[in-house]
Write a protein that holds these residues in place. Structure first.
Motif, PDB file in Angstrom:
ATOM      1  N   ALA A  79      54.955  14.881  29.502  1.00 38.71           N
ATOM      2  CA  ALA A  79      55.413  15.714  28.379  1.00 38.71           C
ATOM      3  C   ALA A  79      56.920  15.943  28.411  1.00 38.71           C
ATOM      4  N   ARG A  80      57.554  15.651  29.565  1.00 36.46           N
ATOM      5  CA  ARG A  80      58.999  15.874  29.754  1.00 36.46           C
ATOM      6  C   ARG A  80      59.334  17.358  29.627  1.00 36.46           C
ATOM      7  N   THR A  81      58.474  18.198  30.171  1.00 33.22           N
ATOM      8  CA  THR A  81      58.699  19.640  30.119  1.00 33.22           C
ATOM      9  C   THR A  81      58.667  20.237  31.515  1.00 33.22           C
ATOM     10  N   TYR A  82      59.230  21.436  31.625  1.00 34.51           N
ATOM     11  CA  TYR A  82      59.273  22.172  32.883  1.00 34.51           C
ATOM     12  C   TYR A  82      58.456  23.459  32.744  1.00 34.51           C
ATOM     13  N   ILE A  83      57.928  23.938  33.900  1.00 37.39           N
ATOM     14  CA  ILE A  83      57.219  25.212  33.920  1.00 37.39           C
ATOM     15  C   ILE A  83      57.316  25.767  35.340  1.00 37.39           C
ATOM     16  N   PRO A  84      57.418  27.093  35.507  1.00 32.23           N
ATOM     17  CA  PRO A  84      57.515  27.661  36.855  1.00 32.23           C
ATOM     18  C   PRO A  84      56.293  27.339  37.705  1.00 32.23           C
ATOM     19  N   GLY A  85      56.537  27.177  39.020  1.00 29.78           N
ATOM     20  CA  GLY A  85      55.460  26.901  39.960  1.00 29.78           C
ATOM     21  C   GLY A  85      55.038  28.155  40.714  1.00 29.78           C
ATOM     22  N   CYS A  86      54.122  27.957  41.648  1.00 32.23           N
ATOM     23  CA  CYS A  86      53.571  29.083  42.413  1.00 32.23           C
ATOM     24  C   CYS A  86      54.646  29.815  43.225  1.00 32.23           C
ATOM     25  N   ARG A  87      55.687  29.105  43.606  1.00 32.22           N
ATOM     26  CA  ARG A  87      56.710  29.744  44.429  1.00 32.22           C
ATOM     27  C   ARG A  87      57.400  30.870  43.664  1.00 32.22           C
ATOM     28  N   VAL A  88      57.560  30.705  42.350  1.00 33.70           N
ATOM     29  CA  VAL A  88      58.139  31.766  41.529  1.00 33.70           C
ATOM     30  C   VAL A  88      57.209  32.971  41.497  1.00 33.70           C
ATOM     31  N   ALA A  89      55.900  32.697  41.363  1.00 34.10           N
ATOM     32  CA  ALA A  89      54.926  33.777  41.282  1.00 34.10           C
ATOM     33  C   ALA A  89      54.904  34.624  42.552  1.00 34.10           C
ATOM     34  N   LEU A  90      55.227  34.007  43.687  1.00 29.45           N
ATOM     35  CA  LEU A  90      55.180  34.736  44.957  1.00 29.45           C
ATOM     36  C   LEU A  90      56.432  35.569  45.213  1.00 29.45           C
ATOM     37  N   LEU A  91      57.506  35.284  44.479  1.00 27.40           N
ATOM     38  CA  LEU A  91      58.736  36.043  44.677  1.00 27.40           C
ATOM     39  C   LEU A  91      58.529  37.508  44.286  1.00 27.40           C
ATOM     40  N   GLY A  92      58.908  38.404  45.155  1.00 25.98           N
ATOM     41  CA  GLY A  92      58.871  39.834  44.827  1.00 25.98           C
ATOM     42  C   GLY A  92      57.512  40.489  44.923  1.00 25.98           C
ATOM     43  N   ASN A  93      56.472  39.726  45.340  1.00 30.47           N
ATOM     44  CA  ASN A  93      55.156  40.361  45.383  1.00 30.47           C
ATOM     45  C   ASN A  93      55.030  41.381  46.504  1.00 30.47           C
ATOM     46  N   TRP A  94      56.041  41.455  47.383  1.00 30.66           N
ATOM     47  CA  TRP A  94      56.026  42.434  48.472  1.00 30.66           C
ATOM     48  C   TRP A  94      56.647  43.760  48.042  1.00 30.66           C
ATOM     49  N   VAL A  95      57.314  43.775  46.888  1.00 31.08           N
ATOM     50  CA  VAL A  95      58.017  44.979  46.441  1.00 31.08           C
ATOM     51  C   VAL A  95      57.038  45.918  45.745  1.00 31.08           C
ATOM     52  N   ASN A  96      56.904  47.115  46.254  1.00 34.73           N
ATOM     53  CA  ASN A  96      56.058  48.129  45.633  1.00 34.73           C
ATOM     54  C   ASN A  96      56.951  49.180  45.005  1.00 34.73           C
ATOM     55  N   HIS A  97      57.506  48.846  43.843  1.00 38.43           N
ATOM     56  CA  HIS A  97      58.403  49.761  43.153  1.00 38.43           C
ATOM     57  C   HIS A  97      57.617  50.982  42.675  1.00 38.43           C
ATOM     58  N   PRO A  98      58.136  52.199  42.904  1.00 38.20           N
ATOM     59  CA  PRO A  98      57.396  53.401  42.494  1.00 38.20           C
ATOM     60  C   PRO A  98      56.995  53.395  41.026  1.00 38.20           C
ATOM     61  N   LEU A  99      57.832  52.813  40.159  1.00 38.10           N
ATOM     62  CA  LEU A  99      57.520  52.802  38.737  1.00 38.10           C
ATOM     63  C   LEU A  99      56.338  51.903  38.415  1.00 38.10           C
ATOM     64  N   PHE A 100      56.174  50.822  39.185  1.00 43.85           N
ATOM     65  CA  PHE A 100      55.149  49.844  38.855  1.00 43.85           C
ATOM     66  C   PHE A 100      53.942  49.895  39.784  1.00 43.85           C
ATOM     67  N   MET A 101      53.976  50.728  40.818  1.00 43.83           N
ATOM     68  CA  MET A 101      52.807  50.877  41.691  1.00 43.83           C
ATOM     69  C   MET A 101      51.648  51.403  40.859  1.00 43.83           C
ATOM     70  N   GLY A 102      50.515  50.713  40.922  1.00 43.95           N
ATOM     71  CA  GLY A 102      49.384  51.100  40.101  1.00 43.95           C
ATOM     72  C   GLY A 102      49.491  50.554  38.696  1.00 43.95           C
ATOM     73  N   GLY A 103      50.641  49.950  38.376  1.00 40.33           N
ATOM     74  CA  GLY A 103      50.803  49.315  37.068  1.00 40.33           C
ATOM     75  C   GLY A 103      50.964  50.255  35.904  1.00 40.33           C
ATOM     76  N   SER A 104      51.373  51.507  36.144  1.00 38.67           N
ATOM     77  CA  SER A 104      51.438  52.498  35.055  1.00 38.67           C
ATOM     78  C   SER A 104      52.330  52.044  33.907  1.00 38.67           C
ATOM     79  N   ALA A 105      53.547  51.605  34.219  1.00 37.10           N
ATOM     80  CA  ALA A 105      54.485  51.224  33.164  1.00 37.10           C
ATOM     81  C   ALA A 105      53.996  50.000  32.406  1.00 37.10           C
ATOM     82  N   LEU A 106      53.572  48.973  33.142  1.00 33.38           N
ATOM     83  CA  LEU A 106      53.127  47.744  32.484  1.00 33.38           C
ATOM     84  C   LEU A 106      51.840  47.974  31.695  1.00 33.38           C
TER      85      LEU A 106
END
Length: 267
Positions: A79-106
């Protein structure tokens, strides 16, 4: 014969923000590429990404090849296209930001989008700007696509009014003085403090800011402050849509926003 890939066409609100002064361009452009994929959530080809970055196709290709080599992007040769891989998805998954813990904001943003069909933005103050740090795109027929990372004038936008209204007038005057000082270098339009203060008083009285055709012709924003902060920074959540549509639905949308925010951020 290979079918020609055609990018999805949408009405995008506002221009993509320029890289701030002092940012290393190559680093900034890599992050812009990743943010763009997060925004459109689909594959994209080099022509589209080069147009988004306002770069020659050769320079864009070099950046994309580097990200592929490091495992952050996957290249579909057919297709000659690009898309993010799993390595992008794993970035930042260790960060438990108080605003997003529990997913309240999202969760709040997703629920608002489902109830209204409009784009939902989360904004904070970035210097003399209000910046959209997260966006849930609209699904309604009459919709606008809002760019994540977009900057709005702090003293001349719906989200900016909502952020300034949290502050006392003495602090607002200092901020306006700074904005007008930068105006002399041609960066932004001058702000009339005496006209701004009554506007902010009305925002405080109502508990929300509502603007139409202020930044983007045909676009409207309904913005409310959140009872939480991002590390001490005030946050506002807003609905963005077509001016004429939001004008008619304003009472309904105000009630929906208040109810939804209160449910996710109880006092």
């Amino acid at each position: 014969m290979r079918k020609k890939w055609v990018p999805e066409k949408k009405h995008v609100v506002g221009a993509r923000p320029e890289l701030p002064e002092g940012v290393v361009k190559s680093a900034g452009r890599v992050l812009q590429i990743l943010e763009y994929f997060d925004e459109v959530q689909r594959p994209a080809n080099v022509v589209e990404i080069a147009e988004m970055l306002k770069l020659p196709q050769s320079s864009t290709s070099a950046l994309l090849r580097s990200l592929v080599a490091m495992g952050y992007l996957y290249f579909d040769r057919t297709a000659r296209t690009y898309i993010p891989g799993c390595r992008v998805a794993l970035l930042g998954n260790w960060v438990n930001h108080p605003l997003f813990m529990g997913g309240s904001a999202l969760q709040c943003m997703e629920e608002l989008q489902q109830k209204t069909g409009d784009a939902v933005v989360l904004a904070l103050r970035n210097g003399i700007w209000a910046q959209y740090i997260h966006v849930v795109q609209a699904t309604s027929m009459a919709r606008l696509q809002v760019t994540r990372g977009a900057l709005r004038p702090l003293a001349a936008s719906g989200t900016g009014y909502a952020l300034l209204a949290i502050l006392p007038d003495t602090e607002v005057k200092k901020i306006v003085h700074r904005i007008n000082a930068e105006t002399r270098s041609g960066k932004t339009a001058a702000i009339d403090t005496e006209a701004l203060l009554p506007t902010l008083a009305e925002v405080r009285r109502l508990g929300y800011a509502f603007t139409t055709d202020l930044v983007t012709p045909g676009g409207a924003v309904l913005a409310m402050p959140l009872p939480v902060t991002d590390g001490g920074q005030a946050l506002v959540m807003g609905l963005a849509g077509i001016s004429e549509v939001l004008k008619k639905r304003r009472p309904e949308l105000v009630g929906t926003m208040r109810e939804t925010i209160a449910a996710h951020f109880p006092a």
